[in-house]
Design a protein around this motif. Structure first.
Motif, PDB file in Angstrom:
ATOM      1  N   PRO A 132       0.830  -1.206   0.000  1.00 17.39           N
ATOM      2  CA  PRO A 132       0.000   0.000   0.000  1.00 17.39           C
ATOM      3  C   PRO A 132       0.865   1.256   0.000  1.00 17.39           C
ATOM      4  CG  PRO A 132       0.073  -0.933   2.201  1.00 17.39           C
ATOM      5  CD  PRO A 132       0.859  -1.865   1.320  1.00 17.39           C
ATOM      6  N   MET A 133       0.482   2.226  -0.810  1.00 21.83           N
ATOM      7  CA  MET A 133       1.099   3.545  -0.817  1.00 21.83           C
ATOM      8  C   MET A 133       0.005   4.543  -0.467  1.00 21.83           C
ATOM      9  SD  MET A 133       3.339   3.450  -4.321  1.00 21.83           S
ATOM     10  CE  MET A 133       4.880   2.524  -4.454  1.00 21.83           C
ATOM     11  N   VAL A 134       0.298   5.470   0.436  1.00 24.55           N
ATOM     12  CA  VAL A 134      -0.744   6.357   0.948  1.00 24.55           C
ATOM     13  C   VAL A 134      -0.386   7.811   0.705  1.00 24.55           C
ATOM     14  CG1 VAL A 134      -2.023   7.110   2.986  1.00 24.55           C
ATOM     15  CG2 VAL A 134      -1.468   4.680   2.685  1.00 24.55           C
ATOM     16  N   CYS A 135      -1.299   8.507   0.067  1.00 25.88           N
ATOM     17  CA  CYS A 135      -1.188   9.939  -0.183  1.00 25.88           C
ATOM     18  C   CYS A 135      -2.032  10.675   0.856  1.00 25.88           C
ATOM     19  CB  CYS A 135      -1.670  10.251  -1.596  1.00 25.88           C
ATOM     20  SG  CYS A 135      -1.407  11.936  -2.111  1.00 25.88           S
ATOM     21  N   LEU A 136      -1.490  11.726   1.434  1.00 23.18           N
ATOM     22  CA  LEU A 136      -2.176  12.438   2.504  1.00 23.18           C
ATOM     23  C   LEU A 136      -3.231  13.425   2.017  1.00 23.18           C
ATOM     24  CD1 LEU A 136       0.913  13.095   4.790  1.00 23.18           C
ATOM     25  CD2 LEU A 136      -1.034  11.615   5.346  1.00 23.18           C
ATOM     26  N   GLU A 137      -3.141  13.837   0.741  1.00 24.46           N
ATOM     27  CA  GLU A 137      -4.153  14.760   0.212  1.00 24.46           C
ATOM     28  C   GLU A 137      -4.244  14.600  -1.289  1.00 24.46           C
ATOM     29  OE1 GLU A 137      -4.911  17.551  -1.728  1.00 24.46           O
ATOM     30  OE2 GLU A 137      -5.585  19.180  -0.425  1.00 24.46           O
TER      31      GLU A 137
ATOM     32  N   LYS B 248       2.392   0.198   9.262  1.00 23.56           N
ATOM     33  CA  LYS B 248       1.915  -0.603   8.128  1.00 23.56           C
ATOM     34  C   LYS B 248       2.279   0.010   6.782  1.00 23.56           C
ATOM     35  CE  LYS B 248      -2.105  -2.251  10.735  1.00 23.56           C
ATOM     36  NZ  LYS B 248      -3.586  -2.359  10.791  1.00 23.56           N
ATOM     37  N   VAL B 249       2.465   1.319   6.757  1.00 24.43           N
ATOM     38  CA  VAL B 249       2.672   2.016   5.485  1.00 24.43           C
ATOM     39  C   VAL B 249       4.143   2.372   5.337  1.00 24.43           C
ATOM     40  CG1 VAL B 249       2.082   4.049   4.108  1.00 24.43           C
ATOM     41  CG2 VAL B 249       0.319   2.931   5.512  1.00 24.43           C
ATOM     42  N   LYS B 250       4.741   1.854   4.276  1.00 23.39           N
ATOM     43  CA  LYS B 250       6.154   2.122   4.000  1.00 23.39           C
ATOM     44  C   LYS B 250       6.317   3.398   3.167  1.00 23.39           C
ATOM     45  CE  LYS B 250       8.704  -1.434   3.023  1.00 23.39           C
ATOM     46  NZ  LYS B 250       9.345  -2.567   2.279  1.00 23.39           N
ATOM     47  N   TYR B 251       5.364   3.654   2.285  1.00 24.16           N
ATOM     48  CA  TYR B 251       5.498   4.755   1.340  1.00 24.16           C
ATOM     49  C   TYR B 251       4.381   5.776   1.523  1.00 24.16           C
ATOM     50  CZ  TYR B 251       8.577   1.308  -0.831  1.00 24.16           C
ATOM     51  OH  TYR B 251       9.556   0.376  -1.063  1.00 24.16           O
ATOM     52  N   TRP B 252       4.774   6.988   1.919  1.00 23.76           N
ATOM     53  CA  TRP B 252       3.845   8.086   2.140  1.00 23.76           C
ATOM     54  C   TRP B 252       4.094   9.191   1.115  1.00 23.76           C
ATOM     55  CZ3 TRP B 252       0.024   8.014   5.803  1.00 23.76           C
ATOM     56  CH2 TRP B 252       0.140   7.098   6.863  1.00 23.76           C
TER      57      TRP B 252
ATOM     58  N   TYR C 285       9.035   8.145  12.265  1.00 22.31           N
ATOM     59  CA  TYR C 285       7.964   7.349  11.673  1.00 22.31           C
ATOM     60  C   TYR C 285       8.421   6.510  10.484  1.00 22.31           C
ATOM     61  CZ  TYR C 285       5.116  10.427  14.532  1.00 22.31           C
ATOM     62  OH  TYR C 285       4.580  11.114  15.592  1.00 22.31           O
ATOM     63  N   ARG C 286       9.675   6.647  10.084  1.00 26.12           N
ATOM     64  CA  ARG C 286      10.178   5.901   8.938  1.00 26.12           C
ATOM     65  C   ARG C 286      10.485   4.455   9.355  1.00 26.12           C
ATOM     66  NH1 ARG C 286      12.765   8.140   4.566  1.00 26.12           N
ATOM     67  NH2 ARG C 286      13.406   9.984   5.784  1.00 26.12           N
ATOM     68  N   ILE C 287       9.719   3.500   8.840  1.00 26.82           N
ATOM     69  CA  ILE C 287      10.018   2.098   9.091  1.00 26.82           C
ATOM     70  C   ILE C 287      11.070   1.637   8.087  1.00 26.82           C
ATOM     71  CG2 ILE C 287       7.759   1.625  10.101  1.00 26.82           C
ATOM     72  CD1 ILE C 287       6.855   0.453   7.469  1.00 26.82           C
ATOM     73  N   GLU C 288      11.548   0.426   8.228  1.00 17.57           N
ATOM     74  CA  GLU C 288      12.623  -0.067   7.364  1.00 17.57           C
ATOM     75  C   GLU C 288      12.217   0.032   5.891  1.00 17.57           C
ATOM     76  OE1 GLU C 288      15.394  -4.046   6.654  1.00 17.57           O
ATOM     77  OE2 GLU C 288      13.840  -4.032   8.214  1.00 17.57           O
ATOM     78  N   GLY C 289      13.063   0.691   5.116  1.00 14.72           N
ATOM     79  CA  GLY C 289      12.792   0.872   3.693  1.00 14.72           C
ATOM     80  C   GLY C 289      11.802   1.963   3.386  1.00 14.72           C
ATOM     81  N   GLY C 290      11.313   2.667   4.414  1.00 12.46           N
ATOM     82  CA  GLY C 290      10.275   3.665   4.213  1.00 12.46           C
ATOM     83  C   GLY C 290      10.771   4.910   3.502  1.00 12.46           C
TER      84      GLY C 290
END
Length: 478
Positions: free
Chosen positions: A118-123, A161-165, A217-222
């Motif tokens: 999953p990749m999540v965009c904030l707006e 849960k989210v690696k890419y923001w 907030y950066r998880i591994e590979g984030g």
């Protein structure tokens, strides 16, 4: 003549969507409208056949069906947005709506269980309507502060849960349609507001990055980035008059977001030109420092079609408010290939050309094609006896555009992947379901049932084999 296109090692294939274009939220909660919901309510007749974001594809209720289809196709990544207007019930005090947050948690879990990143965009145009009406939206520095608080709440809730923001999707679009061109409600021409939205969104992007970094907030590979709809503007000719027109188009529609996100600063000529025409940009040294010190990890680029311009040859009304088109006029190249349904030129070379710009002008930052797609009207006419839409035109489009992304990567540009717009057919501003983009059909006549199109099988095969054959009629891009 056919040739085989092989994807580079680690090159991912995914698909994209947004919350407001898919979820639906009918009857769930009052006072949680986004700007898009507000526009639809204020001007419903502008939307094709009256379809809008109220039901959309009903993803909120049917996300598991769609995730199951993602798994069947082997989709490697899925990008959507967290709807700011629905995630919070109190935007000032950052109170989370547990019902919506729980849904989003379950959706993320379903994607991860299916092997879909999953990749999540904030707006993605989901500025809360309350903030639009109360503060003027992104014209307000207070809204920037509220957005940063919202971003931190999102990181806290979903960060494991989210690696890419991503900060925004297409941050220039809403204000350009509303305040520059007056094409969308509330149809206002105000270049000061247009530029205030541009600047404050750029500021919000890098300040969200600051919170992401400093909050741990950066998880591994984030990674944290933003998604920009770059519009490759080609000049009519090589003469300086036309080249300057293309450069000015690039400055006002591309560099205004690319440069602060990647280089940490706005182009020096931008503010000088604006001030020459009386356009004020409220900025402080503290804000510019935050932009400078918090650049993006990587960038998503939405690439749909070429733009072609020439130097302006007609006079500007002296009473007209400033507009970037003071410096250019649109130009239609004879013999161009067109998608007649959307009215856009088909030019996959934009991906290759933009890839070289990322390599040569922007420090070879990691990037990926975050949206690319072909909208077609009345796709039901291409349905075969089994009921499957034979969208060979979309397959050809995808092949040519992935090919150019691969060529960019092979030329040394750090292109990491390609994401199709869209996974399913969905609502688009005003066009609603008129032009269909999906690998998956949304059958509006039968309860929004889902049906895979022929392109879904092609995408599945390409993900599995990491290659496809292409009828090479375009030649090499130099």
């Amino acid at each position: 003549m056919q040739r085989t296109v092989t994807l580079p090692e680690g090159f991912f294939l995914g698909a994209a969507a947004s919350a407001w274009q898919t979820e639906g939220w009918v009857g769930k909660k009052d006072n949680q409208d986004s700007y898009m919901d507000l526009w639809y309510k204020k001007h419903t007749t502008a939307w094709h056949s009256g379809y809008g974001p109220t039901v959309a594809t009903d993803f909120y209720e049917r996300y598991q069906e769609d995730v199951d289809l993602m798994k069947a196709i082997g989709l490697q990544s899925y990008r959507t947005s967290l709807n700011w207007s629905r995630f919070l019930t109190d935007y000032e005090n950052v109170v989370v709506d547990e019902e919506y947050a729980s849904y989003f948690d379950r959706m993320l879990d379903a994607c991860i269980a299916a092997g879909v990143e999953p990749m999540v965009c904030l707006e993605h145009y989901e500025l809360p309507a309350e903030l639009f009406e109360k503060y003027g939206g992104w014209a307000s520095k207070h809204v920037v502060d509220l957005y940063v608080k919202y971003a931190e709440a999102a990181f806290q809730r979903f960060g494991k849960k989210v690696k890419y923001w991503f900060a925004f999707n297409e941050p220039i679009v809403v204000q350009t349609r509303v305040y520059l061109d007056a094409l969308r409600w509330p149809f206002e021409r105000d270049t000061d507001k247009w530029m205030a939205w541009n600047y404050n969104k750029a500021l919000a992007t890098n300040r969200a990055m600051k919170v992401y970094k400093e909050g741990g907030y950066r998880i591994e590979g984030g990674k944290f980035g933003t998604i920009i709809n770059v519009e490759m503007a080609y000049p009519r000719s090589k003469c300086a008059f036309d080249q300057e027109a293309a450069d000015m188009y690039d400055l006002f529609y591309n560099k205004v977001f690319l440069d602060p996100a990647i280089k940490g600063e706005f182009p020096k000529e931008l503010f000088a030109i604006l001030e020459q025409y009386g356009v004020r940009v409220d900025r402080t040294e503290e804000e510019l420092r935050d932009i400078r010190e918090n650049t993006m990890d990587w960038i998503g680029l939405n690439l749909y079609h070429p733009n072609r311009v020439k130097g302006r040859e007609t006079a500007i009304n002296p009473k007209a408010p400033f507009h970037p088109n003071f410096f250019y006029e649109e130009w239609q190249m004879p013999g161009r290939r067109m998608n007649p349904h959307r009215g856009w030129e088909i030019g996959p070379e934009i991906i290759y050309d933009m890839g070289l710009r990322m390599r040569d002008e922007y420090g070879n930052i990691d990037w990926f094609v975050s949206e690319s797609g072909m909208g077609v009207e009345n796709e039901g006419r291409y349905r075969d006896e089994s009921g499957t839409i034979q969208d060979d035109y979309r397959i050809d489009f995808i092949k040519e555009h992935i090919d150019c992304a691969v060529k960019a990567a092979n030329a040394g540009s750090n292109c990491k992947g390609y994401m199709l717009w869209a996974f399913t057919d969905n609502v688009s501003p005003q066009n609603a379901f008129k032009n269909r983009y999906g690998l998956v059909e949304i059958d509006l006549e039968h309860n929004r049932d889902r049906h895979l199109k022929k392109s879904a099988a092609f995408y599945q095969q390409t993900i599995e084999t990491k290659q496809f054959t292409l009828e090479d009629t375009t030649g090499e891009y130099k």
